[in-house]
Structures are given as structure tokens and as C-alpha cells.
Scaffold this active site. Structure first.
Site, PDB file in Angstrom:
ATOM      1  N   HIS A  60       0.795  -1.289   0.088  1.00  0.00           N
ATOM      2  CA  HIS A  60      -0.045  -0.054   0.058  1.00  0.00           C
ATOM      3  C   HIS A  60       0.719   1.336   0.112  1.00  0.00           C
ATOM      4  O   HIS A  60       0.728   2.085  -0.834  1.00  0.00           O
ATOM      5  CB  HIS A  60      -1.083  -0.115   1.175  1.00  0.00           C
ATOM      6  CG  HIS A  60      -1.584   1.280   1.393  1.00  0.00           C
ATOM      7  ND1 HIS A  60      -2.468   1.911   0.775  1.00  0.00           N
ATOM      8  CD2 HIS A  60      -1.438   2.133   2.793  1.00  0.00           C
ATOM      9  CE1 HIS A  60      -2.754   3.239   1.149  1.00  0.00           C
ATOM     10  NE2 HIS A  60      -2.200   3.282   2.447  1.00  0.00           N
ATOM     11  N   GLU A  89       1.510   5.471  12.529  1.00  0.00           N
ATOM     12  CA  GLU A  89       0.210   5.191  12.830  1.00  0.00           C
ATOM     13  C   GLU A  89      -0.009   3.419  13.101  1.00  0.00           C
ATOM     14  O   GLU A  89      -0.490   3.091  14.012  1.00  0.00           O
ATOM     15  CB  GLU A  89      -0.660   5.396  11.818  1.00  0.00           C
ATOM     16  CG  GLU A  89      -2.276   5.117  11.867  1.00  0.00           C
ATOM     17  CD  GLU A  89      -3.109   5.768  12.640  1.00  0.00           C
ATOM     18  OE1 GLU A  89      -2.622   6.922  13.222  1.00  0.00           O
ATOM     19  OE2 GLU A  89      -4.047   5.232  13.232  1.00  0.00           O
ATOM     20  N   ASP A  90       0.723   2.713  12.487  1.00  0.00           N
ATOM     21  CA  ASP A  90       0.484   1.426  12.481  1.00  0.00           C
ATOM     22  C   ASP A  90       1.533   0.409  13.179  1.00  0.00           C
ATOM     23  O   ASP A  90       1.239  -0.681  13.533  1.00  0.00           O
ATOM     24  CB  ASP A  90       0.199   0.774  11.167  1.00  0.00           C
ATOM     25  CG  ASP A  90      -1.068   1.297  10.389  1.00  0.00           C
ATOM     26  OD1 ASP A  90      -1.918   1.753  11.389  1.00  0.00           O
ATOM     27  OD2 ASP A  90      -1.196   0.990   9.295  1.00  0.00           O
ATOM     28  N   ASP A 268     -24.121  16.192 -24.202  1.00  0.00           N
ATOM     29  CA  ASP A 268     -22.791  16.548 -24.456  1.00  0.00           C
ATOM     30  C   ASP A 268     -22.055  15.476 -23.874  1.00  0.00           C
ATOM     31  O   ASP A 268     -21.152  15.786 -23.043  1.00  0.00           O
ATOM     32  CB  ASP A 268     -22.371  17.827 -24.052  1.00  0.00           C
ATOM     33  CG  ASP A 268     -23.049  18.294 -22.306  1.00  0.00           C
ATOM     34  OD1 ASP A 268     -22.668  19.102 -21.859  1.00  0.00           O
ATOM     35  OD2 ASP A 268     -23.716  17.361 -21.936  1.00  0.00           O
TER      36      ASP A 268
HETATM   37 MN    MN Z   1      -2.482   4.996   3.991  1.00  0.00          MN
END
Ligand code: MN
Length: 744
Positions: A60, A89-90, A268
Site C-alpha cells: 500500500h 500510525e500502525d 454533451d
Molecule cells: Mn494509508
């Protein structure tokens, strides 16, 4: 030593090689080494961790870094920050660790990104507010955040349908407008297409099929249209590329829904784009207009359909010349004319500036925009949601330009009024505004401005901000300034009233305790003491009889104190004692399972939302209101879409069970050519379908055309579809549509 299998390690390395191929062309060795270092670090930190799809997590951040490098064209600092964006964060590493290893700039961006994560359970508006505050620090935080979201959207497949709906709703509500505002059209379009696909899979697939079905025909038309233009441009020795682009599926779908038209009527569908290689020494604007003139020599333009975004670029920096012309097949075709430089800005927005570092005008527009937001944040005390709603007004509106008496231009959203201009120029001018002079004519503050108006604001020292202004102020800036002023005003009344009430109580030698205030509040039938203070402060309540109120003995310990209104039950007020904690034991709602809608609900009550009036069979979701009551909305109800994006923790999946007994009021709109016996034919069909009962019919005819509404009681969507099909077969009927809104 990795926790992954050999095959997975190969996958990770392949993915990283893709990134390196992308940046290898641009970065020198020193930068490449830093990127390698970030990869090795992040790879070790995320080792053994997988995404929902089962693939290694590190895939990711590498993918996000690739978007940052490829789609946004950002530099090494951003690429490194993207690789590291989920580490803090992880994993157990801190921002401090990142700073020590990768320096101040990278760590600051990672820190910003970390603060913006975990969005699924925090309130979205707050997230955006935070996001915009970081804008002024470093736009790269937002750009990387958008790349992060884009990759999450590309890999949304592996999540549960309800989760998909929430993420897609949030993307459409927040991230796509943000990308749009930053001029990142390519990213905005992809975010919208992906959101659309996950929110309305059936509509998406159907549209995909329709577009595919017409592809051959379309290509033929395009070539027929373009050929004469190509030839003419070649004769004039103008170097350019001519491409054609489909309108995005999301915008086709939106148009079909908001305007209630069919696929074939979205005229259009096609946009032709002419991108010139600008010649040096001649202004780009002149070259674009020359091409415009060549095109309109071949095809007649639609009057009023020339848009010049070159002389006055859009606020997000977009520059282009648009014209709608009549093509050889009798169809309107939009032609966009721009230079290569303008095209870069159109695709990459402000990121183009980072790419080329020469788009000085873009930088100015960006600075001005950030300036506005900062301005806006500085005096917005109100809650994040209110802020977001106001802010979005600015995001979506199309723009007009007006002039000051000295000829300065001011850009405003469409439908802006005099009061908006006044606040746009200066807060003082807004607060004191009594009207304006436009083209020598006096107009009130509520006057709606036209593109090109020259506006002279008129003021008076005696003027103060008015509540009524909020009903026509359009810009976020004006609205927030007016609200602030009114809030201050209210605060003044409140303080003055507090002093007056306290003084009156003291004069009667009564203690200033909660119970005393309660007595007075109850006597005047108010909600709380703040209301008492402000009404006294404004002079609405005179306190003449305060002596008798205070001397009264309260016989009942139940004093009317709070007004509580129960949602949807039509109950007025409830009397509660202040000691009593009136907590009912609410039934427990299992938010993990779809909420089943039954004709006889077990114990959790639900109601059908009045805004979209769903009936059994409609695609629906539930909104759990504060008292554990579930309100059922159609999935595509605009109000529900907003709730999904902003209160996703209160949204649950909902499913209909078998409904056969109850019927629901539904409205069907019919139109077509009038003839004798038509109404009779319609009512005959309805009476033949036993499952449907008619409540009322309204028909209008004019000049041989009729339009009408049927109000019917219907069991479910299946019966409704049958009926719509039958009605459509009646001779003379052109259109049969369901109308969600039951009242006009
Ligand atoms: Mn992320």
C-alpha cells in the site's frame, strides 16, 4: 528473515521496482539512496502485516508513493513521506524516530498524515478542518493524503459492502471536492468514478454497458467531426493534438439523476480537446482564440456558450477556452481549446506548479486560496460540521466575476449577493452595509449579482449585522462573519441579562442558587437560564413580577425545566425532575448485522425518512438516531449520502424482509400528449392491478400536452415497476417517473 513467503517477498520487490522505474528518470543517486533507505525501513516496520485483501501491507505505501511520483509528479521528500506514511500510525515507531532517520521535512509531513488517519471513526468534518489547517503548513500533506485515498479506493473491493459504501460516500463528500478545489482533475475524476462504482454498482454496470454499446458509433461521429478541424489547423501550420474524451460516467449519471433525463438525452457526452504547442513570442491567449475562430468557421457556435477561462482563470487555476458548436450530425459538441501548459494545470492542478516550478500565476491563485481558508479558520468558532457545510458551498459553486468601482475584479460563487461582495472586500464594509449601487442603480443587500456587474458598496455608521442577511449571504466568508457578529451581539445581551437577573434576585434577598433560576425559567416557560438571560437582556422579559415568582413555594418537586422533543413521535414537552435520571433501558442494536425491516418490528422501532420515502424493495440504509431509533433512507437520498459521509458510525446496513400487508404512499409523475380517454386508460390500468390503491390524481393539460401526478398506495418496488411498465405502454404517454418527494 521476513515473515512473508518467498512469493510475497517477490511481489513486494516487483512493486518497489515499479516505483523505482518511475522515479529513476528524475531523481539523482543521492535521492535514490534516501528512497531506498525509507523502503528498507518501512518494509521492516510493516513486516508480517497484511491488508484486508491478504496482501502484504507494505504494498500500500509503495503504491501511494508511486501515485505521488507519477500522478502528482512530486519530489523525493514527498515520495519518502508517502512510503513512511503509515509507519507511525500502525507500528511502534514514533515521529521522533522518523525525524532522526529522515530529517525534519519528512517527519513533519508524516506527522501531518498521521494526525489525519483513523478517519473512519472520527468525525469527518473535524478531519477536513484539520486537513485545511495543515494546508497552510505544507500542501504536500494534502496531496499525499489524496494519493493515499486514491489507492484505498482502487483496492476497495476487498472490504465489506457496508464499509465500501461508507468509504465511497466519504470520498465523494470530502476528497473528490477537495481534489477538485486543488485543480487535480485526473484524481478527482478517478475518485468519483470509483465511488460511483462502489455506491451504485448496478447503475455503474448498466452505464458501462450502454457506453460500450455505442462505442463504434461514437468513434465514427468523432472522426467525422474532427477531420475538417485537423485539416484546417494543418493548413494554418498550427501544431497541436486533437483528442476526444468521454464525459465521466459519474457526471453522466449525476446529470441523468438531477435533471431526470435519459442516457440518450445527455447531449454533451463528447468533449473534443485541442491542445496546442504554443509558439513563442505570441501570447497563448491569442493563439487559443485563433483556433477558436478556425473552429467556429467550420461549425456554428451555440450563442452564449463560449467560456473564456483564459482571461480570467478559475479560482483553482484552471485555464481553457470552451465553446459548444453544432456538429455535422446535428448534435452539440463541446470543444476545449488550450495550450500544453494550460493542459498540465488542468490535469494536475496546483501539483503542476510543483512539477514545473514556473507557473507563477498558479502559485498566486493557490496562495490566495490558502489565504481565504486561513482567514476562514481564524474566526470560525462554530462546530466542525457547520464549518464544513459552509466551506462546501465555496467548493461547489460555479463562479461569477464582479468589479469594484476602481475596476478590481472579485470572484464569487454564482448567486452571490451584495452582502457577499461587501464582506469579501472588508469585514467593516460588510457589517455596515445598507445596499449598493450597481450600474448607477440603488439595490438592497439581498440583490443577486450578475456576471460583470460593477458594484459600489454603500454603508451607514448606524447599520449593524442583521439575522436576515444569512438567508441570502452565499460565500463562506460572509456567512461566518455575520454569524460571528450575531453571536457577539447575542453574547452581549446574555451578559447584560445575567447581571439584570442576578441583581433582581439579590434585591429580594433570595440566594443565587440553581433552584432559584429554575423557578424563574419555569415561570416564563423557557428552556434554560441562558435563554432567560438573553430574553431579559434584549428587553423581551421585563422581570416586573419577579418578587411574586420568588416568594412562591414550589409544591411540586417536578419543575418544568427541560423541553424534550422526541423525534418523529410528535410529542411536545416532557416534564422531568432535575434529580431523576430518566434513562430508559434501550434495546441493543447489533450494528454488525444488517438491520431487518419487518412489518411488525421486534423491539427496535424504525421509521421511513420523509425526504426520500423509501418503499420495500428500494436499496436502503439505516441511520441510528440518538435514541436508538432507526431511520430508513434510500441509499441515493442526498440527505442519507451526507449522513454516510459525516456520521458513518451511525449508519447500518438495512434489508427488507417480506412485505405484503402494508402499503406505502408513492408518487408517480406522468407526462405526454393529451387525448380523449387518456385519464380513463390510466385509471383502468391501476384498478386492474389489485395490489395497488389510488389515493388521488392530479392532471394538468396545456397546448395539447399533459402532466400529472398519481398518488398511490403500493406494497413494494416490484409492483411499482410493473405499474410503471404498464403505464409507459399507454398511447400518448412519453415519460413515467417515480417522484420521491411527496409534497410539492
Ligand atoms: Mn494509508
Amino acid at each position: 528473515m521476513s515473515l512473508f513467503t518467498k512469493a510475497e517477498i517477490r511481489q513486494i520487490n516487483d512493486c518497489y521496482d515499479d516505483l523505482k522505474r518511475e522515479i529513476g528518470k528524475r531523481f539523482d543517486n543521492e535521492r535514490m539512496e534516501k528512497v531506498d533507505k525509507a523502503f528498507i525501513f518501512a518494509n521492516a516496520a510493516h513486516d508480517g502485516i497484511r491488508r484486508k485483501s491478504g496482501e502484504p501491507y507494505i504494498i500500500h505505501p509503495i503504491a501511494v508513493a508511486t501515485i505521488v511520483a507519477h500522478d502528482l509528479g512530486l519530489g523525493a521528500t514527498s515520495v519518502i513521506a508517502a512510503i513512511l506514511h503509515d509507519v507511525v500510525e500502525d507500528t511502534d515507531y514514533s515521529v521522533e524516530d522518523i525525524r532522526n532517520l529522515f530529517g525534519e521535512n519528512v517527519s513533519r509531513i508524516v506527522d501531518g498524515l498521521t494526525k489525519l488517519s483513523g478517519e473512519m471513526d472520527t468525525r469527518q468534518a473535524l478531519t477536513l478542518k484539520k486537513m485545511l489547517m495543515t494546508l497552510s503548513d505544507d500542501v504536500r500533506v494534502i496531496l499525499i493524503k489524496l494519493a493515499d485515498r486514491l489507492h484505498n479506493m482502487r483496492t476497495l473491493e476487498s472490504l465489506q459492502p457496508l464499509k465500501q459504501l461508507k468509504v465511497a460516500g466519504e470520498t465523494l463528500y470530502l476528497y473528490a471536492p477537495l481534489a477538485h478545489r486543488l485543480g487535480l482533475y485526473a484524481i478527482k475524476n478517478e475518485l468519483e468514478e470509483l465511488s460511483f462504482r462502489f455506491k451504485h454498482p448496478e447503475d455503474y454496470n448498466h452505464l458501462l454497458y450502454q457506453l460500450h454499446d455505442q462505442e463504434e458509433k461514437r468513434n465514427y461521429l468523432v472522426n467525422e467531426f474532427i477531420a475538417p478541424i485537423r485539416q484546417r489547423l494543418a493548413e494554418e501550420d498550427i501544431e497541436c493534438t486533437v483528442t476526444h474524451r468521454l464525459k465521466s460516467m459519474f457526471s453522466i449519471w449525476t446529470k441523468m439523476h438531477t435533471k431526470g433525463v435519459t442516457f440518450d438525452e445527455v447531449y454533451d457526452l463528447l468533449a473534443i480537446r485541442i491542445i496546442l504547442k504554443a509558439k513563442p513570442a505570441i501570447s497563448e491567449k491569442r493563439q487559443c482564440f485563433e483556433v477558436l475562430s478556425l473552429v467556429t468557421d467550420i461549425y456554428p457556435p451555440k450563442p452564449d456558450r463560449i467560456r473564456d477561462w483564459i482571461t480570467m482563470p478559475r479560482a483553482n487555476g484552471y485555464e481553457s477556452l470552451h465553446v459548444t458548436v453544432m456538429g455535422p450530425q446535428g448534435k452539440w459538441v463541446e470543444v476545449q481549446i488550450r495550450t500544453e501548459r494550460m493542459d498540465q494545470i488542468a490535469e494536475y492542478g496546483f501539483a503542476a506548479h510543483y512539477r514545473y516550478k514556473d507557473a507563477a500565476t498558479t502559485e498566486n491563485e493557490l496562495d490566495r486560496w490558502i489565504e481565504r481558508i486561513r482567514d476562514h479558520l481564524a474566526n470560525s468558532e462554530y462546530d466542525a460540521f457547520e464549518f464544513l457545510d459552509e466551506f462546501k458551498l465555496d467548493l461547489f459553486a460555479s463562479e461569477i466575476v464582479v468589479f469594484t468601482p476602481k475596476g478590481k475584479t472579485i470572484k464569487l460563487p454564482k448567486n452571490s449577493t451584495v452582502i457577499d461582495v461587501a464582506y469579501e472586500i472588508h469585514t467593516n464594509l460588510g457589517d455596515k452595509c445598507i445596499g449598493a449601487k450597481i450600474n448607477q442603480k440603488l439595490v438592497p443587500p439581498s440583490h443577486v449579482l450578475q456576471n460583470g456587474d460593477q458594484v459600489e458598496i454603500l454603508t451607514s455608521e448606524n447599520q449593524v449585522p442583521q439575522q436576515a442577511w444569512l438567508s441570502y449571504a452565499t460565500t463562506a466568508k460572509a456567512r461566518s462573519k455575520i454569524k460571528d457578529a450575531l453571536r457577539n451581539e447575542n453574547h452581549r445581551h446574555l451578559e447584560k441579562g445575567r447581571e439584570m437577573v442576578e441583581e433582581a434576585i439579590r434585591q429580594h434577598n433570595v440566594p443565587l442558587v440553581a433552584n432559584t433560576f429554575r423557578k424563574i425559567v419555569a415561570h416564563y416557560n423557557l428552556n434554560n437560564k441562558e435563554q432567560l438571560f438573553s430574553e431579559v437582556g434584549m428587553g423581551v422579559i421585563k422581570l416586573d413580577d419577579i418578587g411574586s415568582i420568588l416568594s412562591r413555594k414550589s409544591k411540586n418537586k417536578f419543575i418544568k425545566y427541560w423541553n424534550i422533543t422526541f423525534r418523529g413521535k410528535g410529542k411536545g414537552t416532557e416534564t422531568l425532575s432535575d434529580e431523576e435520571d430518566d434513562q430508559e433501558t434501550a434495546p441493543i442494536l447489533d450494528k454488525k448485522k444488517p438491520f431487518l425491516l419487518k412489518e411488525n418490528p421486534d423491539h427496535i422501532a424504525y421509521s421511513l425518512a420523509k425526504c426520500c420515502n423509501p418503499i420495500p424493495g428500494d436499496d436502503v440504509i439505516g441511520y441510528v438516531s440518538s435514541d436508538d431509533h432507526v431511520i430508513i433512507h434510500k441509499k441515493n437520498c442526498p440527505k442519507a449520502e451526507k449522513l454516510v459521509a459525516s456520521h458513518s458510525h451511525m449508519i447500518i446496513a438495512a434489508e427488507w424482509t417480506k412485505f405484503k400487508k402494508l402499503s406505502y404512499l408513492t408518487r408517480i409523475n406522468l407526462s405526454g400528449f393529451d387525448r380523449i380517454g387518456l385519464v380513463n386508460d390510466i385509471t383502468t390500468i391501476i384498478s386492474k392491478l389489485h395490489s395497488i390503491n389510488m389515493r388521488s390524481v392530479k392532471f394538468d393539460t396545456r397546448d395539447g400536452l399533459f402532466e400529472g401526478d398519481l398518488f398511490l398506495y403500493i406494497h413494494n418496488t416490484e409492483d411499482l415497476q410493473t405499474l410503471i411498465g404498464e403505464l409507459g405502454k399507454i398511447k400518448g404517454i412519453d415519460k413515467v417517473t417515480r417522484v420521491e418527494n411527496l409534497n410539492d
